[in-house]
Design a protein around this motif. Structure first.
Motif, PDB file in Angstrom:
ATOM      1  N   ARG A 177       7.429   5.607  11.620  1.00  0.00           N
ATOM      2  CA  ARG A 177       7.797   4.192  11.640  1.00  0.00           C
ATOM      3  C   ARG A 177       8.893   3.939  10.617  1.00  0.00           C
ATOM      4  N   GLY A 178       9.486   2.751  10.649  1.00  0.00           N
ATOM      5  CA  GLY A 178      10.576   2.433   9.745  1.00  0.00           C
ATOM      6  C   GLY A 178      10.211   1.524   8.601  1.00  0.00           C
ATOM      7  N   SER A 179       8.908   1.234   8.424  1.00  0.00           N
ATOM      8  CA  SER A 179       8.499   0.194   7.482  1.00  0.00           C
ATOM      9  C   SER A 179       7.754   0.721   6.263  1.00  0.00           C
ATOM     10  N   THR A 180       7.920   2.022   5.946  1.00  0.00           N
ATOM     11  CA  THR A 180       7.147   2.573   4.831  1.00  0.00           C
ATOM     12  C   THR A 180       7.988   2.984   3.638  1.00  0.00           C
ATOM     13  N   SER A 181       9.310   2.983   3.776  1.00  0.00           N
ATOM     14  CA  SER A 181      10.177   3.434   2.690  1.00  0.00           C
ATOM     15  C   SER A 181      11.599   2.972   2.967  1.00  0.00           C
ATOM     16  N   VAL A 184      -1.831  -0.568   4.509  1.00  0.00           N
ATOM     17  CA  VAL A 184      -2.002   0.786   3.974  1.00  0.00           C
ATOM     18  C   VAL A 184      -3.479   1.054   3.677  1.00  0.00           C
ATOM     19  N   PRO A 185      -4.053   2.142   4.233  1.00  0.00           N
ATOM     20  CA  PRO A 185      -5.438   2.508   3.937  1.00  0.00           C
ATOM     21  C   PRO A 185      -5.574   2.981   2.493  1.00  0.00           C
ATOM     22  N   PRO A 186      -6.791   3.245   2.041  1.00  0.00           N
ATOM     23  CA  PRO A 186      -6.984   3.737   0.674  1.00  0.00           C
ATOM     24  C   PRO A 186      -6.178   5.008   0.408  1.00  0.00           C
ATOM     25  N   VAL A 187      -5.772   5.171  -0.840  1.00  0.00           N
ATOM     26  CA  VAL A 187      -4.968   6.330  -1.240  1.00  0.00           C
ATOM     27  C   VAL A 187      -5.793   7.604  -1.121  1.00  0.00           C
ATOM     28  N   ALA A 188      -5.194   8.630  -0.509  1.00  0.00           N
ATOM     29  CA  ALA A 188      -5.859   9.916  -0.343  1.00  0.00           C
ATOM     30  C   ALA A 188      -5.650  10.790  -1.569  1.00  0.00           C
ATOM     31  N   GLN A 189      -6.468  11.797  -1.715  1.00  0.00           N
ATOM     32  CA  GLN A 189      -6.315  12.791  -2.770  1.00  0.00           C
ATOM     33  C   GLN A 189      -5.518  13.982  -2.235  1.00  0.00           C
ATOM     34  N   PRO A 240      -0.808  13.350  11.789  1.00  0.00           N
ATOM     35  CA  PRO A 240      -1.036  12.351  10.753  1.00  0.00           C
ATOM     36  C   PRO A 240      -2.303  12.668   9.955  1.00  0.00           C
ATOM     37  N   SER A 241      -2.180  12.603   8.645  1.00  0.00           N
ATOM     38  CA  SER A 241      -3.344  12.668   7.759  1.00  0.00           C
ATOM     39  C   SER A 241      -3.198  11.476   6.831  1.00  0.00           C
ATOM     40  N   ASP A 242      -3.550  10.316   7.354  1.00  0.00           N
ATOM     41  CA  ASP A 242      -3.156   9.055   6.730  1.00  0.00           C
ATOM     42  C   ASP A 242      -4.273   8.024   6.681  1.00  0.00           C
ATOM     43  N   GLY A 243      -5.513   8.465   6.863  1.00  0.00           N
ATOM     44  CA  GLY A 243      -6.625   7.529   6.822  1.00  0.00           C
ATOM     45  C   GLY A 243      -6.654   6.534   7.954  1.00  0.00           C
ATOM     46  N   GLY A 244      -5.934   6.842   9.031  1.00  0.00           N
ATOM     47  CA  GLY A 244      -5.906   5.945  10.186  1.00  0.00           C
ATOM     48  C   GLY A 244      -4.730   4.986  10.215  1.00  0.00           C
ATOM     49  N   TRP A 245      -3.809   5.110   9.258  1.00  0.00           N
ATOM     50  CA  TRP A 245      -2.660   4.221   9.190  1.00  0.00           C
ATOM     51  C   TRP A 245      -1.860   4.236  10.493  1.00  0.00           C
ATOM     52  N   SER A 246      -1.650   5.416  11.044  1.00  0.00           N
ATOM     53  CA  SER A 246      -0.829   5.539  12.251  1.00  0.00           C
ATOM     54  C   SER A 246      -1.482   4.889  13.472  1.00  0.00           C
ATOM     55  N   ALA A 247      -2.754   4.555  13.372  1.00  0.00           N
ATOM     56  CA  ALA A 247      -3.437   3.904  14.488  1.00  0.00           C
ATOM     57  C   ALA A 247      -3.290   2.396  14.444  1.00  0.00           C
ATOM     58  N   ILE A 248      -2.738   1.878  13.373  1.00  0.00           N
ATOM     59  CA  ILE A 248      -2.614   0.416  13.229  1.00  0.00           C
ATOM     60  C   ILE A 248      -1.368  -0.081  13.949  1.00  0.00           C
ATOM     61  N   ARG A 272      10.702  -7.348   2.143  1.00  0.00           N
ATOM     62  CA  ARG A 272      10.557  -6.940   3.548  1.00  0.00           C
ATOM     63  C   ARG A 272       9.423  -5.934   3.733  1.00  0.00           C
ATOM     64  N   VAL A 273       9.386  -4.905   2.877  1.00  0.00           N
ATOM     65  CA  VAL A 273       8.404  -3.829   3.020  1.00  0.00           C
ATOM     66  C   VAL A 273       7.098  -4.153   2.308  1.00  0.00           C
ATOM     67  N   GLY A 274       7.216  -4.792   1.130  1.00  0.00           N
ATOM     68  CA  GLY A 274       6.037  -5.026   0.310  1.00  0.00           C
ATOM     69  C   GLY A 274       4.866  -5.677   1.030  1.00  0.00           C
ATOM     70  N   PRO A 275       5.066  -6.807   1.708  1.00  0.00           N
ATOM     71  CA  PRO A 275       3.940  -7.456   2.386  1.00  0.00           C
ATOM     72  C   PRO A 275       3.308  -6.586   3.476  1.00  0.00           C
ATOM     73  N   ILE A 276       4.132  -5.791   4.156  1.00  0.00           N
ATOM     74  CA  ILE A 276       3.593  -4.918   5.206  1.00  0.00           C
ATOM     75  C   ILE A 276       2.699  -3.847   4.602  1.00  0.00           C
ATOM     76  N   LEU A 277       3.180  -3.203   3.522  1.00  0.00           N
ATOM     77  CA  LEU A 277       2.394  -2.156   2.886  1.00  0.00           C
ATOM     78  C   LEU A 277       1.084  -2.703   2.334  1.00  0.00           C
TER      79      LEU A 277
END
Length: 252
Positions: free
Chosen positions: A148-152, A214-219, A244-252, A205-210
């Motif tokens: 996606r284009g909204s993470t960085s 964003v799911p909980p931070v992974a280790q 994806p190993s993103d806690g389900g982020w890509s499913a949103i 622009r990005v801050g409110p989306i994140l």
């Protein structure tokens, strides 16, 4: 966290970049503890010294240097000594969330160099050995920003979309020669990669989306579990995948 599998990498030599900290370190540690010989590389010598101390009783060799540079790749290949069974391209940097209208040449060139050109050059270096052996596994670390284009910012997003495409190219061209190439797409992970937001516009622009999705931070160890699975024979029928190993982020 998944438990280490004893002997899963026995007899294998695996190169891990960015091995001094975060995902790279967790990956190198897991491979070594699962019986593999690790060639660990990073730009910071002190970090590699810590890794070597932690794994002092295991076959770990360290190479200090910038993987974008030819001399570093030469040192890595010399340490590998004509055998490479796996490569984990983990090293990466962020882009301060600079949008297309604000990205400067220096940031663009450095981010693309570390996140895309370095992995390409090291992959190019190991492929002849893998092709000659008729087997090999390459895992690139992409990102949620490959999806996606909204993470960085513009540079990081472009580099991670590109590494996903490069991974598929390696899988397509060299799969018939016994090579598997896959990529992992992490979401938020607890690492020491600096990610300042230097753009007020990006923050708005990005801050409110994140903040909203964003799911909980992974280790790092959670990402290392996915990377080592793709490097191992457990994923023998997996090639050209962006996982994806993103806690389900890509499913949103």
């Amino acid at each position: 966290m998944t438990e280490a599998t004893t002997g899963r990498f026995a007899g294998k030599t695996i190169i891990v970049t960015g091995a001094g900290s975060g995902i790279g370190r967790a990956t190198a540690v897991r491979i070594a503890r699962e019986g593999g010989r690790v060639i660990a590389t990073d730009v910071v010598a002190e970090r590699l010294n810590d890794v070597r101390a932690e794994l002092s009783d295991l076959p770990v060799e360290t190479v200090v240097g910038d993987v974008c540079r030819a001399e570093t790749i030469d040192l890595i290949m010399r340490a590998a000594a004509d055998r490479v069974d796996g490569l984990a391209n983990v090293a990466g940097i962020m882009d301060a969330f600079l949008p297309p209208s604000e990205i400067d040449d220096a940031t663009w060139e450095r981010v693309l160099s570390v996140n895309l050109t370095g992995p390409m050059r090291l992959t190019r270096a190991v492929l002849p050995l893998m092709i000659a052996a008729g087997s090999g596994a390459i895992v690139n670390v992409a990102s949620e920003a490959a999806l996606r284009g909204s993470t960085s910012g513009a540079a990081y997003t472009s580099s991670k979309h590109a590494i996903a495409g490069y991974t598929k190219s390696v899988a397509f061209f060299h799969g018939p020669q016994g090579i598997r190439a896959n990529a992992v797409a992490p979401g938020a992970v607890a690492t020491n990669i600096e990610a300042p937001m230097r753009s007020e516009y990006a923050a708005s622009r990005v801050g409110p989306i994140l903040q909203a999705i964003v799911p909980p931070v992974a280790q790092p160890e959670q990402l290392a579990a996915a990377i080592t699975w793709l490097l191992s024979d457990d994923s023998a029928n997996v090639n050209g995948v962006l996982l994806p190993s993103d806690g389900g982020w890509s499913a949103i």
